[in-house]
Write an enzyme that holds these catalytic residues in place. Structure first.
Site, short mmCIF file in Angstrom:
data_model
loop_
_atom_site.label_atom_id
_atom_site.label_comp_id
_atom_site.label_asym_id
_atom_site.label_seq_id
_atom_site.Cartn_x
_atom_site.Cartn_y
_atom_site.Cartn_z
CG ASP A 39 0.00 0.52 1.93
OD1 ASP A 39 0.90 0.02 2.48
OD2 ASP A 39 -0.67 -0.52 3.01
NE ARG A 48 14.76 25.84 -4.33
CZ ARG A 48 14.86 24.74 -5.78
NH1 ARG A 48 15.04 25.87 -7.26
NH2 ARG A 48 14.52 23.96 -5.38
CG ASP A 85 19.91 34.34 -8.26
OD1 ASP A 85 21.25 34.27 -8.11
OD2 ASP A 85 19.55 33.31 -8.61
CE LYS A 137 16.66 34.08 -10.32
NZ LYS A 137 16.86 32.70 -10.05
NE ARG A 177 13.58 31.72 -9.50
CZ ARG A 177 13.03 31.03 -9.99
NH1 ARG A 177 12.32 30.11 -11.33
NH2 ARG A 177 14.66 30.36 -10.37
C1 R5P Z 1 17.09 30.30 -6.58
O1 R5P Z 1 17.04 31.64 -6.67
C2 R5P Z 1 18.47 29.94 -6.63
O2 R5P Z 1 20.35 30.35 -6.60
C3 R5P Z 1 18.52 29.04 -7.89
O3 R5P Z 1 19.06 30.05 -9.24
C4 R5P Z 1 17.47 29.02 -8.85
O4 R5P Z 1 16.92 27.49 -8.16
C5 R5P Z 1 17.73 27.74 -10.21
O5 R5P Z 1 16.24 27.55 -10.31
P1 R5P Z 1 16.22 27.47 -12.11
O6 R5P Z 1 17.34 26.49 -12.87
O7 R5P Z 1 15.48 26.46 -12.32
O8 R5P Z 1 16.53 29.17 -12.56
#
Ligand code: R5P
Length: 292
Positions: A34, A93, A167, A190, A192
């Site tokens: 299970d 994160r 970043d 960067k 996001r």
């Molecule tokens: C986030 O701030 C981390 O330092 C990495 O830059 C991030 O996890 C990278 O993720 P991905 O490869 O998906 O862009």
């Protein structure tokens, strides 16, 4: 001292056992029909120090549960101390409630570990809004860094390096590595938009034409962060582009996509075991385990 793993860091666990002259004892780990976890130690633990070496990738959720089950069982079996070496620690994160109602996963993960292991050692955890592991761990928590391992690689294998942090968060690694190598460094800004969509621009440009660019980040997951940086480096005339992540997660075809976008070489450390894990962190961990 007994060393084991819940499956993700087998090579590293065995290497540590050899270097520490300790016994490596594999766990029997499977699941019932299970899906319930089945876990069994195959050695006596009474009075012994147990080191569980387990990276939290792949399967971060299962790894967390496996570690908690293993640590609790070890204590029931009389282990004197249970130390978790989590070379890659997942969930870090999500360190705040970005949107109302979200789980702050890092706190939940830490709470589970605080309750079951006696000490945690990890490498380059994603400390962004937390300044220290102490903000979430009540047990002794040691943060180590692979910066020197990355710098040694760059010094010996990259001819004319400049370092780029893709970043602002990655600048903490890029800056130290560049200092150890003795080469120029810059970082990108960067933005996001989602877990898959990022854009970036170079804030303090440095000469890149004809240089061997090394992009350094803690985690490479989808590779999108690296791809944005590689595009900038390529446009600026880089001779070659090496992407180094401490933790190579590489999901969603990250490696071929990075290579398609101008990345010449992709490398990571063996905090996560895979073909690209050319940089070895075992000596760093041995040093820490010998220290205390
Ligand atoms: C986030 O701030 C981390 O330092 C990495 O830059 C991030 O996890 C990278 O993720 P991905 O490869 O998906 O862009």
């Amino acid at each position: 001292m007994i060393i084991t793993t819940c499956g993700n860091s087998t090579k590293l666990a065995k290497a540590l056992a050899v270097k520490l002259q300790a016994r490596y004892s594999p766990l029997t780990l499977s699941s019932f029909p299970d899906g319930d976890i089945y876990l069994k130690f195959n050695t006596r633990l009474k009075g012994k120090k147990l080191i569980i070496v387990q990276s939290f990738h792949p399967h971060s959720d299962q790894s967390l549960f496996d570690v908690v089950f293993a640590a609790e069982t070890a204590k029931q079996l009389g282990a004197k101390k249970v130390i978790l070496v989590a070379p890659y620690l997942a969930y870090m994160r999500q360190d705040k409630m970005f949107n109302q109602g979200e789980c702050i996963s890092s706190r939940v993960m830490a709470k589970l570990l605080n309750n079951s292991v006696d000490r945690i050692i990890t490498i380059d955890p994603h400390l962004h809004r937390y300044k220290s592991l102490k903000e979430i761990f009540t047990i002794p928590a040691t943060k180590m860094t692979a910066n020197s391992v990355i710098a040694d690689y760059v010094k010996s294998k990259v001819r004319n390096p400049v370092i780029i942090g893709p970043d602002w968060e990655s600048f903490q690694w890029a800056e130290v590595v560049a200092k150890q190598v003795g080469c120029p460094v810059t970082c990108l800004e960067k933005t996001r938009f989602s877990s898959r969509k990022v854009t970036s621009k170079m804030k303090n440009p440095i000469p890149i034409k004809g240089k061997d660019v090394v992009i350094v980040d803690d985690i490479i997951s989808t590779g999108n962060t690296i791809i944005q940086a590689a595009k900038k480096a390529k446009k600026a005339g880089a001779k070659s582009i090496t992407a180094i992540g401490v933790h190579g997660i590489f999901v969603e075809n990250a490696i071929p996509r990075m290579k398609k976008n101008g990345v010449t070489r992709v490398l990571c450390t063996n905090t996560i075991e895979r073909k690209e894990s050319k940089l070895d962190v075992s000596d760093l961990i041995v040093k820490e385990l010998k220290r205390r």
